[in-house]
Design a protein around this motif. Structure first.
Motif, PDB file in Angstrom:
ATOM      1  N   SER A  83       0.863  -1.192   0.000  1.00  0.00           N
ATOM      2  CA  SER A  83       0.000   0.000   0.000  1.00  0.00           C
ATOM      3  C   SER A  83       0.891   1.231   0.000  1.00  0.00           C
ATOM      4  N   PRO A  84       1.208   1.788  -1.146  1.00  0.00           N
ATOM      5  CA  PRO A  84       2.097   2.947  -1.207  1.00  0.00           C
ATOM      6  C   PRO A  84       1.443   4.182  -0.582  1.00  0.00           C
ATOM      7  N   VAL A  85       2.291   5.058  -0.076  1.00  0.00           N
ATOM      8  CA  VAL A  85       1.839   6.305   0.538  1.00  0.00           C
ATOM      9  C   VAL A  85       2.247   7.457  -0.369  1.00  0.00           C
ATOM     10  N   GLY A  86       1.270   8.284  -0.734  1.00  0.00           N
ATOM     11  CA  GLY A  86       1.555   9.405  -1.610  1.00  0.00           C
ATOM     12  C   GLY A  86       0.288  10.160  -1.938  1.00  0.00           C
ATOM     13  N   HIS A  87       0.349  10.928  -3.016  1.00  0.00           N
ATOM     14  CA  HIS A  87      -0.806  11.699  -3.457  1.00  0.00           C
ATOM     15  C   HIS A  87      -1.779  10.772  -4.192  1.00  0.00           C
ATOM     16  N   GLU A  88      -3.025  10.784  -3.772  1.00  0.00           N
ATOM     17  CA  GLU A  88      -4.033   9.911  -4.366  1.00  0.00           C
ATOM     18  C   GLU A  88      -4.736  10.609  -5.527  1.00  0.00           C
ATOM     19  N   VAL A  89      -4.886   9.897  -6.603  1.00  0.00           N
ATOM     20  CA  VAL A  89      -5.632  10.378  -7.762  1.00  0.00           C
ATOM     21  C   VAL A  89      -6.942   9.606  -7.812  1.00  0.00           C
ATOM     22  N   ARG A  90      -8.047  10.328  -7.746  1.00  0.00           N
ATOM     23  CA  ARG A  90      -9.361   9.683  -7.721  1.00  0.00           C
ATOM     24  C   ARG A  90     -10.015   9.745  -9.090  1.00  0.00           C
ATOM     25  N   ALA A  91     -10.944   8.819  -9.294  1.00  0.00           N
ATOM     26  CA  ALA A  91     -11.551   8.680 -10.626  1.00  0.00           C
ATOM     27  C   ALA A  91     -12.364   9.908 -11.006  1.00  0.00           C
TER      28      ALA A  91
END
Length: 437
Positions: A199-207
């Motif tokens: 589970s990487p940690v970073g900026h999430e891009v949502r659909a």
């Protein structure tokens, strides 16, 4: 596959695209015939050229072409609609785009419509007297080429209507589309990306929308990741259902809002699944054809057996692809992707059919177990475990819904052989476990 190319492929498969392109071509040819007068000397005599065609004769030829092509084009379109309706009823409505988007059908109808428009514009030009002797010669040569194209299109159309609507032709086109999607997926199931885990940690891009992931562009994502020094973890696969809150990618590194928007733009989300980058959808539509064939209203077990053979062939060819070749670095190392495993593909191919096959004729049940056994023996390291699990699930379903005990006994023998073979394979690949027994 580039995202723009993916969209262009979908756009160009529309039934109207090629007819419109041929119509534009017809207009250009007629205009060139008019503009070609400058290539001939002034005061050109008819005796100076080998062929002369009067305006009236050329007008009559074009009139015949125009009147016949309008009738033929309408007939071809109505025939195609009837054939597509028949294909949807006998196979699956999801497979209809493979016929309507077929290049042969679109090209044939495009030739008919383009020839009609070419003739109409040519008649208008001749009636207005805009063509010189040289222009009429060019128009006559172009008319001969159009006639040859129409004859070729008619022959091709006869061949096309002789196969459209047949279940075997539908499964063949579905097999080709699924095989192409499997080639894009790759043997490792990564679409050319690197393996991503955890589970990487970073900026999430949502659909930001509701629909199915139809395609993502790893090439554009790789270029963006290299320019900004990022690592992009793709969290969805083509064919996955997403909504506004679904995370489609996680960006590890410094990413501003513009970068996140650019990444979101490299994902195509639509109303339904497509064949191009989603092999699971091809397997699912093939399974739909088999399930429809097993319905009481159709009762065509041979088609279900044929589909099971096609599914087995596709999975076996994919499992054996590039076997023995040395692994190379992925083309998109900065894009991490969760691999599409063989158990996922096997589940989409065989499990939907197993629901109806549990109560179907014994030959369909045996064909399903035979397909699983073939995959387990051809590629045991890939399919042995998931095939055995699916066989156990199918036998539990068939045993509870079956009524003829000898048939159930025969199926249990087939399933037992598959499961025992899987256990032997597991023991041979694990010497420590073998010694403890």
């Amino acid at each position: 596959m580039n995202g723009y190319w993916f969209l262009f492929r979908r756009f160009s498969r529309a039934l109207w695209f090629l007819p419109a392109l041929f119509c534009v071509t017809a207009l250009i040819v007629v205009a060139l015939a008019y503009l070609s007068a400058g290539f001939f000397p002034d005061g050109l005599e008819e005796s100076a050229i080998p062929i002369t065609v009067s305006a009236d004769a050329l007008r009559n030829i074009l009139g015949i072409v125009a009147s016949s092509m309008l009738t033929v084009a309408v007939f071809a379109l109505s025939t195609l609609v009837n054939l597509l309706t028949s294909a949807a009823q006998t196979g699956s409505p999801r497979a209809v785009p493979l016929f309507s988007g077929n290049r042969a059908a679109r090209t044939t109808i495009s030739v008919f419509i383009g020839a009609f428009l070419f003739s109409i514009i040519g008649i208008i030009g001749l009636s207005s007297g805009i063509y010189t002797l040289g222009g009429r010669l060019i128009l006559f040569i172009a008319t001969l080429l159009v006639v040859f194209a129409v004859v070729w299109a008619l022959i091709r159309w006869v061949r096309e209507i002789s196969v459209v609507g047949r279940v075997v032709e539908m499964t063949s086109r579905l097999e080709d589309a699924t095989r192409q999607a499997l080639n894009r997926l790759g043997r490792d199931g990564l679409y050319g990306c690197s393996e991503g885990e955890g589970s990487p940690v970073g900026h999430e891009v949502r659909a930001g929308g509701v629909g199915f992931v139809q395609h993502f562009d790893p090439h554009a994502l790789q270029d963006l990741a290299e320019d900004r020094g990022l690592v992009i973890h793709v969290r969805v696969r083509p064919g996955d259902y997403v909504d506004h809150a679904a995370v489609i990618a996680v960006v590890v590194g410094e990413g501003d809002e513009a970068v996140l928007k650019a990444i979101r733009g490299d994902f195509i989300i639509g109303e339904e699944r497509t064949f191009d980058s989603d092999p699971g959808f091809g397997f699912l539509v093939l399974a739909d054809v088999a399930r429809r064939a097993l319905s009481p209203g159709v009762n065509d077990p041979s088609t279900a057996n044929h589909v099971l053979t096609v599914q087995t062939r596709l999975l076996a060819d994919w499992a054996l692809k590039e076997r023995g070749k040395e692994r190379t670095d992925p083309p998109y190392p900065r894009i991490r992707f969760v691999s599409v495993g063989p158990e996922h593909l096997l589940d989409e191919a065989f499990r939907p059919i197993s629901y109806e096959a549990a109560t179907a004729a014994p030959d369909v049940q045996q064909a399903l177990l035979r397909g699983l056994a073939s995959l387990a023996s051809i590629a045991p390291d890939v399919f042995a475990t998931p095939a055995a699990a699916l066989a156990e699930d199918f036998m539990a379903r068939a045993g509870s819904e079956g009524s003829h005990e000898p048939d159930i006994v025969a199926l249990r023998k087939l399933a037992a052989g598959l499961i025992e073979g899987t256990e032997r394979q597991a023991q041979s690949s694990n010497p420590a476990a073998k010694r403890t027994q």
